[in-house]
Design a protein around this motif. Structure first.
Motif, short mmCIF file in Angstrom:
data_model
loop_
_atom_site.label_atom_id
_atom_site.label_comp_id
_atom_site.label_asym_id
_atom_site.label_seq_id
_atom_site.Cartn_x
_atom_site.Cartn_y
_atom_site.Cartn_z
N VAL A 27 0.85 -1.19 0.00
CA VAL A 27 0.00 0.00 0.00
C VAL A 27 0.88 1.24 0.00
CG1 VAL A 27 -1.75 1.32 1.25
CG2 VAL A 27 -1.85 -1.18 1.22
N ALA A 28 0.62 2.17 -0.89
CA ALA A 28 1.39 3.42 -0.93
C ALA A 28 0.92 4.33 0.19
CB ALA A 28 1.19 4.11 -2.28
N ALA A 29 1.86 4.75 1.04
CA ALA A 29 1.51 5.68 2.12
C ALA A 29 1.12 7.03 1.51
CB ALA A 29 2.69 5.84 3.07
N GLU A 30 0.03 7.60 2.03
CA GLU A 30 -0.44 8.89 1.51
C GLU A 30 -1.07 9.68 2.65
OE1 GLU A 30 -3.03 10.82 -2.18
OE2 GLU A 30 -2.90 8.65 -1.97
N LEU A 31 -0.31 10.58 3.23
CA LEU A 31 -0.83 11.46 4.26
C LEU A 31 -1.87 12.41 3.66
CD1 LEU A 31 2.50 12.31 6.10
CD2 LEU A 31 0.52 11.20 7.16
N PHE A 32 -2.80 12.84 4.48
CA PHE A 32 -3.83 13.77 4.05
C PHE A 32 -3.18 15.04 3.48
CE2 PHE A 32 -7.04 17.11 5.51
CZ PHE A 32 -7.80 16.99 4.36
N LEU A 33 -3.63 15.45 2.30
CA LEU A 33 -3.18 16.63 1.58
C LEU A 33 -1.81 16.47 0.92
CD1 LEU A 33 -4.38 19.54 3.91
CD2 LEU A 33 -5.48 18.66 1.85
N LEU A 34 -1.30 15.21 0.83
CA LEU A 34 -0.06 14.95 0.12
C LEU A 34 -0.30 13.92 -0.97
CD1 LEU A 34 2.61 14.68 2.97
CD2 LEU A 34 2.08 16.66 1.54
N SER A 35 0.46 14.02 -2.07
CA SER A 35 0.46 12.97 -3.08
C SER A 35 1.15 11.74 -2.50
CB SER A 35 1.16 13.45 -4.35
OG SER A 35 0.46 14.52 -4.94
N PRO A 36 0.88 10.55 -3.04
CA PRO A 36 1.38 9.32 -2.42
C PRO A 36 2.89 9.16 -2.49
CG PRO A 36 0.29 8.83 -4.50
CD PRO A 36 0.01 10.27 -4.20
N SER A 37 3.42 8.41 -1.52
CA SER A 37 4.81 7.99 -1.51
C SER A 37 4.99 6.84 -2.48
CB SER A 37 5.19 7.55 -0.09
OG SER A 37 6.42 6.89 -0.08
N SER A 38 6.23 6.60 -2.89
CA SER A 38 6.52 5.45 -3.75
C SER A 38 6.70 4.18 -2.91
CB SER A 38 7.78 5.70 -4.58
OG SER A 38 8.91 5.91 -3.74
N THR A 39 6.66 4.33 -1.58
CA THR A 39 6.79 3.19 -0.67
C THR A 39 5.61 3.19 0.29
OG1 THR A 39 8.03 4.34 1.08
CG2 THR A 39 9.29 3.51 -0.81
N ASN A 40 5.67 2.32 1.27
CA ASN A 40 4.58 2.26 2.25
C ASN A 40 4.82 3.16 3.46
OD1 ASN A 40 6.66 0.67 3.36
ND2 ASN A 40 5.19 -0.58 4.52
N THR A 41 5.78 4.08 3.38
CA THR A 41 6.00 5.05 4.46
C THR A 41 6.07 6.47 3.89
OG1 THR A 41 8.43 4.91 4.36
CG2 THR A 41 7.29 3.36 5.83
#
Length: 360
Positions: A334-348
């Motif tokens: 699962v790609a980590a994606e904090l609220f109001l940010l585009s997703p990470s390429s990793t799970n963090t």
């Protein structure tokens, strides 16, 4: 009698009823570092990190007999570019008019917050840290301040610490009372150091705005636009959100717990996102606060762990400097994606922010 602008009352026609209008707002900017956005580190100047930038008018007029006419018009914007928030709406944060009475409560009509926001937001890490990035995945549980159009809202007076509320929003579809409609209910209770709150919101034909880095009922929800927005928002038949919260002030320490459920319903299928959060704030002095939170979210086989830390120092009652960090770790794949940010390429994914806020 008068008009209140930036804390100053200006005289108005004495023949009119007792009334006031207040200009208010928040301007907040921060320098941010994100360890991974689309496989790259990012340094940026971000707008509205502790609380979203805004300005607005609110006012009331004494109608006699204990009744007051009230209104609020509130605009969101970016301090970095001056552009309008909420998709370019002039008063996209709030826009309503109503009647209020200390004896029978308040009824208002317009674009308003449902009770997930008004009742539970103050119990969340996003408010306590303070950092908008610390709200939960995609703000699907609506704690970050989602609004509802065409809403009629009632809030009761507070009786023995208990206050109740209900909201209904017309869908705006001629001949159809269900499509795009919404309902919300809430309750709060306060007695001494103890505060409790509950809320429920149901929305028909719901379209999420922000990504969470995974799929729901086979529909991908990964943000690709600015602020992690979905390029093509999908539509779910219905979204049901509910939550419970409790807080207790123990001397200089504030302890809070929060639980929310987000139920996606589409074509006879259902998927539930559960989030449990605990947070604490320590008052080192009258002007210096430290805060920390931990949240665990689960959706089917996917899960997320989120940690947030913050420090807030007040130069005055209206100006403060804040330092905060939010870290999200998703389950494998699962790609980590904090609220109001585009997703990470990793799970963090992690973001650190240092900002200045002024209210007026």
């Amino acid at each position: 009698m008068g008009v209140l602008l930036a804390g100053v009352v200006l005289p108005v026609n004495e023949a009119r009823a007792q009334s006031s209008v207040q200009l208010y707002g928040i301007v907040d900017a921060a320098l941010t570092y994100t360890n991974n956005i689309n496989d790259g580190r990012t340094w940026a100047q971000s707008s509205g990190v502790a609380r979203n930038d805004r300005w607005g008018f609110r006012g009331e007029e004494d109608l006699g007999g204990g009744y007051r006419a009230i209104f609020r018009l509130e605009n969101g914007f970016s301090i970095n570019s001056g552009t309008l928030g909420q998709g370019g709406l002039e008063f996209g944060r709030q826009a309503f008019v109503g009647l209020a009475s200390d004896q029978i409560g308040t009824i208002s009509l317009g674009r308003q917050y449902d009770f997930m926001t008004t009742n539970l937001t103050t119990f969340s890490a996003g408010s306590l840290i303070p950092s908008v990035f610390a709200f939960h995945l995609g703000d699907l549980d609506r704690l970050g301040g989602e609004r509802i159009n065409n809403a009629v809202k009632y809030v009761s007076p507070t009786l023995e610490g208990l206050q109740l509320g209900a909201l209904y929003a017309f869908g705006g579809q001629p001949g159809d009372l269900v499509s795009n409609s919404a309902s919300s209910f809430g309750a709060t209770y306060a007695r001494g150091p103890l505060h409790l709150a509950a809320a429920y919101t149901a929305i028909h034909n719901y379209q999420p705005s922000f990504g969470i880095g995974t799929s729901v009922l086979g529909t991908p929800l990964s943000g690709s636009g600015p602020l992690g927005t979905l390029s093509t928002p999908p539509t779910f038949d219905k979204l049901i959100v509910s939550g419970l919260a409790a807080g207790y002030q123990l001397g200089p320490v504030l302890l809070q717990g929060l639980f929310t459920l987000v139920d996606f319903q589409n074509k006879g299928q259902s998927a539930v996102l559960r989030t449990e959060e605990g947070n604490a704030q320590y008052k080192l002095s009258s002007v210096f606060f430290l805060a920390a939170s931990y949240a665990y979210s689960k959706l089917d086989s996917d899960h997320w762990n989120q940690i947030a830390l913050g420090a807030d120092y007040f130069f005055s009652s209206r100006t403060d400097v804040h330092l905060n960090a939010v870290y999200l770790r998703a389950s494998s794949g699962v790609a980590a994606e904090l609220f109001l940010l585009s997703p990470s390429s990793t799970n963090t994914q992690m973001i650190v922010a240092l900002g200045l806020r002024h209210t007026f």
